[in-house]
Design a protein around this motif. Sequence first.
Motif, mmCIF file in Angstrom:
data_model
loop_
_atom_site.group_PDB
_atom_site.id
_atom_site.type_symbol
_atom_site.label_atom_id
_atom_site.label_comp_id
_atom_site.label_asym_id
_atom_site.label_seq_id
_atom_site.Cartn_x
_atom_site.Cartn_y
_atom_site.Cartn_z
ATOM 1 N N GLN A 38 0.846 -1.201 0.000
ATOM 2 C CA GLN A 38 0.000 0.000 0.000
ATOM 3 C C GLN A 38 0.875 1.242 0.000
ATOM 4 O OE1 GLN A 38 -2.430 -0.298 3.534
ATOM 5 N NE2 GLN A 38 -3.708 -1.939 2.710
ATOM 6 N N THR A 39 0.599 2.149 -0.940
ATOM 7 C CA THR A 39 1.277 3.442 -0.967
ATOM 8 C C THR A 39 0.276 4.484 -1.450
ATOM 9 O OG1 THR A 39 1.965 3.225 -3.272
ATOM 10 C CG2 THR A 39 3.533 2.442 -1.610
ATOM 11 N N CYS A 40 0.641 5.749 -1.273
ATOM 12 C CA CYS A 40 -0.210 6.816 -1.789
ATOM 13 C C CYS A 40 -0.473 6.607 -3.282
ATOM 14 C CB CYS A 40 0.445 8.171 -1.544
ATOM 15 S SG CYS A 40 0.531 8.625 0.204
ATOM 16 N N ALA A 41 0.542 6.153 -4.003
ATOM 17 C CA ALA A 41 0.406 5.991 -5.454
ATOM 18 C C ALA A 41 -0.749 5.063 -5.829
ATOM 19 C CB ALA A 41 1.710 5.470 -6.051
ATOM 20 N N ASN A 42 -1.067 4.094 -4.972
ATOM 21 C CA ASN A 42 -2.184 3.197 -5.316
ATOM 22 C C ASN A 42 -3.378 3.380 -4.372
ATOM 23 O OD1 ASN A 42 -1.512 1.601 -3.033
ATOM 24 N ND2 ASN A 42 -0.144 0.306 -4.243
ATOM 25 N N CYS A 43 -3.483 4.598 -3.833
ATOM 26 C CA CYS A 43 -4.613 4.950 -2.959
ATOM 27 C C CYS A 43 -5.654 5.729 -3.755
ATOM 28 C CB CYS A 43 -4.103 5.801 -1.796
ATOM 29 S SG CYS A 43 -5.407 6.525 -0.773
ATOM 30 N N GLN A 44 -6.891 5.454 -3.462
ATOM 31 C CA GLN A 44 -8.011 6.113 -4.135
ATOM 32 C C GLN A 44 -7.975 7.638 -3.993
ATOM 33 O OE1 GLN A 44 -10.377 4.827 -6.042
ATOM 34 N NE2 GLN A 44 -11.588 6.700 -6.208
ATOM 35 N N LEU A 45 -7.420 8.131 -2.901
ATOM 36 C CA LEU A 45 -7.457 9.572 -2.621
ATOM 37 C C LEU A 45 -6.297 10.339 -3.253
ATOM 38 C CD1 LEU A 45 -8.533 9.316 1.123
ATOM 39 C CD2 LEU A 45 -9.958 9.849 -0.834
ATOM 40 N N TRP B 2 2.309 6.856 2.833
ATOM 41 C CA TRP B 2 1.133 6.082 3.275
ATOM 42 C C TRP B 2 0.520 6.779 4.476
ATOM 43 C CZ3 TRP B 2 -0.471 3.753 7.829
ATOM 44 C CH2 TRP B 2 -1.528 2.822 7.736
ATOM 45 N N CYS B 3 -0.791 6.636 4.641
ATOM 46 C CA CYS B 3 -1.420 7.046 5.900
ATOM 47 C C CYS B 3 -2.555 6.090 6.219
ATOM 48 C CB CYS B 3 -1.879 8.507 5.874
ATOM 49 S SG CYS B 3 -3.567 8.739 5.274
ATOM 50 N N ASN B 4 -3.084 6.248 7.410
ATOM 51 C CA ASN B 4 -4.079 5.315 7.925
ATOM 52 C C ASN B 4 -5.425 5.404 7.194
ATOM 53 O OD1 ASN B 4 -4.230 3.219 9.815
ATOM 54 N ND2 ASN B 4 -5.382 4.479 11.240
ATOM 55 N N ALA B 5 -5.574 6.411 6.326
ATOM 56 C CA ALA B 5 -6.818 6.556 5.559
ATOM 57 C C ALA B 5 -6.686 5.906 4.179
ATOM 58 C CB ALA B 5 -7.190 8.032 5.421
ATOM 59 N N TRP B 6 -5.611 5.157 3.974
ATOM 60 C CA TRP B 6 -5.403 4.516 2.670
ATOM 61 C C TRP B 6 -6.647 3.732 2.254
ATOM 62 C CZ3 TRP B 6 -5.642 -0.307 0.478
ATOM 63 C CH2 TRP B 6 -5.064 -0.457 -0.784
ATOM 64 N N GLU B 7 -6.998 3.892 0.995
ATOM 65 C CA GLU B 7 -8.187 3.233 0.438
ATOM 66 C C GLU B 7 -7.814 2.648 -0.911
ATOM 67 O OE1 GLU B 7 -12.200 5.226 -0.715
ATOM 68 O OE2 GLU B 7 -11.699 5.897 1.317
#
Length: 76
Positions: free
Chosen positions: A36-43, A68-73
């Motif tokens: 999981q990374t920001c790059a593959n996060c919905q937001l 990354w953060c705890n709101a990863w989606e």
Amino acid sequence: SQALLQEDDDEAKATGYHADAAKVDKAKFPKYAAGQTCANCQLYAPDGNKPSGGCALFYGKDVLAKGWCNAWEKKA
Ligand code: SF4
């Protein structure tokens, strides 16, 4: 591009933002799963091929694609 969110910014601390997803402590953040990374996060809103981009959670600040953060989606 905008100023980069820093790990010690209040809003970063509130969401457990990490500049490097690989350094997330799974004991502290049980939601985190490898890959999981920001790059593959919905937001995440990529900025071309830049290493950072926007995040719907953080107005006026950019986050690192490898962060990354705890709101990863999961991206829809
Ligand atoms: Fe990164 Fe997603 Fe958290 Fe935004 S919500 S900081 S894109 S993991």
